[in-house]
Design a protein around this motif. Structure first.
Motif, short mmCIF file in Angstrom:
data_model
loop_
_atom_site.label_atom_id
_atom_site.label_comp_id
_atom_site.label_asym_id
_atom_site.label_seq_id
_atom_site.Cartn_x
_atom_site.Cartn_y
_atom_site.Cartn_z
N ASP A 1 30.53 32.74 37.96
CA ASP A 1 30.75 34.17 38.13
C ASP A 1 29.74 34.97 37.30
N LYS B 1 37.24 39.95 28.64
CA LYS B 1 37.59 39.59 30.03
C LYS B 1 37.70 38.07 30.15
N ARG C 1 41.00 35.02 30.87
CA ARG C 1 40.95 33.82 31.71
C ARG C 1 41.04 32.56 30.85
N ARG D 1 34.81 29.52 45.33
CA ARG D 1 35.20 30.01 44.03
C ARG D 1 35.77 31.42 44.21
N LYS D 2 36.70 31.76 43.34
CA LYS D 2 37.27 33.11 43.45
C LYS D 2 36.24 34.11 42.95
N PRO D 3 36.27 35.33 43.46
CA PRO D 3 35.29 36.34 43.04
C PRO D 3 35.49 36.71 41.58
N PRO D 4 34.49 37.35 40.98
CA PRO D 4 34.59 37.69 39.56
C PRO D 4 35.82 38.52 39.27
N GLY D 5 36.40 38.31 38.12
CA GLY D 5 37.50 39.15 37.68
C GLY D 5 38.86 38.54 37.93
N ARG D 6 38.92 37.48 38.81
CA ARG D 6 40.21 36.87 39.07
C ARG D 6 40.28 35.54 38.35
N PRO D 7 41.32 35.34 37.61
CA PRO D 7 41.40 34.08 36.86
C PRO D 7 41.52 32.90 37.80
N LYS D 8 40.87 31.78 37.38
CA LYS D 8 40.89 30.58 38.21
C LYS D 8 41.92 29.62 37.64
#
Lengths: 173, 93
Positions: free
Chosen positions: A33, A73, A77, B84-91
């Motif tokens: 990301d 941020k 996570r 992969r999930k887009p930026p900002g979303r927890p994996k």
């Protein structure tokens, strides 16, 4: 910097930059990301740098600022980057080494990966290409979770040792 | 009390897996501060790890049993590359 120069550099340096970000934050998904954000930022800022600027040095500065700016941020996570001073010194390794040497390592790794047993290759694909959790891989391959963790570690180490041997062979960088 | 003899390669591996924490993480960070050889090793292992997705293709071996049960509906999506999930979303792992 012209757009085509930026694109060429990003493509050439992509594994180096992804490796640098992974080393800095310790999470491949977060590193991926961050690499995307880095590419977008470099596209916006390309006119601020000369055509012949040292790309690796510019990329390292952007990566350092991105990781520092994203600490909170990333923490949400549960990703904890290295401490600031260590970020500096670890990222410098990527800047200081010539692209040719990284490419030689990539070529050696490709040859070493071809020698992996099919099962080990399949497990590594599930983990690193398809991002499957070790627990899921364990159930799919009828292994314990501990056996998967051990296999991933030993394979990473074996590939690295193989690469080091290949790089010492005459005729390689 | 004897100091712990850490397996630095193992700690680097755990760091690159995103699961290194606590005392082990502190030990690795402290060691990276003072050991340029270990910094180079971390860089090389991280670089190699970044290449795994592109270099591991080609094997047709799949697990002996499919992940879904035998009573699952016929029309399930085929396993493929996970986005992969887009930026900002927890994996979640």
């Amino acid at each position: 910097m012209r757009e085509e120069t930026l694109v060429r550099n990003l493509l050439q340096y992509q594994p180096v930059l992804e490796g640098m970000l992974t080393a800095m934050v310790g999470d491949p998904a977060a590193a991926e990301d961050l690499f995307q954000e880095m590419a977008i930022l470099m596209t916006r800022k390309r006119e601020e740098v000369d055509e012949d600027c040292k790309f690796a040095a510019w990329a390292r500065r952007i990566a350092l600022n991105l990781v520092r700016d994203h600490r909170k941020k990333l923490a949400r996570r549960k990703v904890k980057p290295l401490d600031d001073d260590v970020l500096e010194s670890v990222s410098r390794v990527f800047e200081d080494r010539d692209l040719d040497l990284w490419n030689a390592r990539r070529d050696a790794l490709r040859q070493c990966a071809e020698k992996l047993p099919d099962r080990d290759r399949a497990i590594l694909r599930r983990r690193y290409e398809e991002a499957a959790a070790p627990k899921k891989i364990a159930s799919e391959f009828s292994l314990s979770r501990g056996a998967v963790d051990t296999l991933l570690y030993r394979t990473r180490r074996a590939l690295h040792d193989c690469v080091e041997l290949k790089l010492q062979e005459p005729g390689t960088s | 009390m004897k100091p712990i003899a850490w397996d630095w390669d193992f700690l680097i591996h755990r760091h690159l897996e995103g699961v290194l924490a606590g005392e082990a993480r502190n030990a690795l960070v402290e060691r990276l501060r003072v050991d340029p050889r270990l910094r180079r090793r971390l860089a090389e292992l991280a670089f190699e790890g970044a290449l795994y997705p592109s270099l591991l293709g080609g094997s047709e071996l799949r697990p002996a049993l499919p992940p879904q049960s035998l009573t699952a509906p016929l029309l399930k999506p085929a396993p493929g590359r996970k986005r992969r999930k887009p930026p900002g979303r927890p994996k979640s792992r």
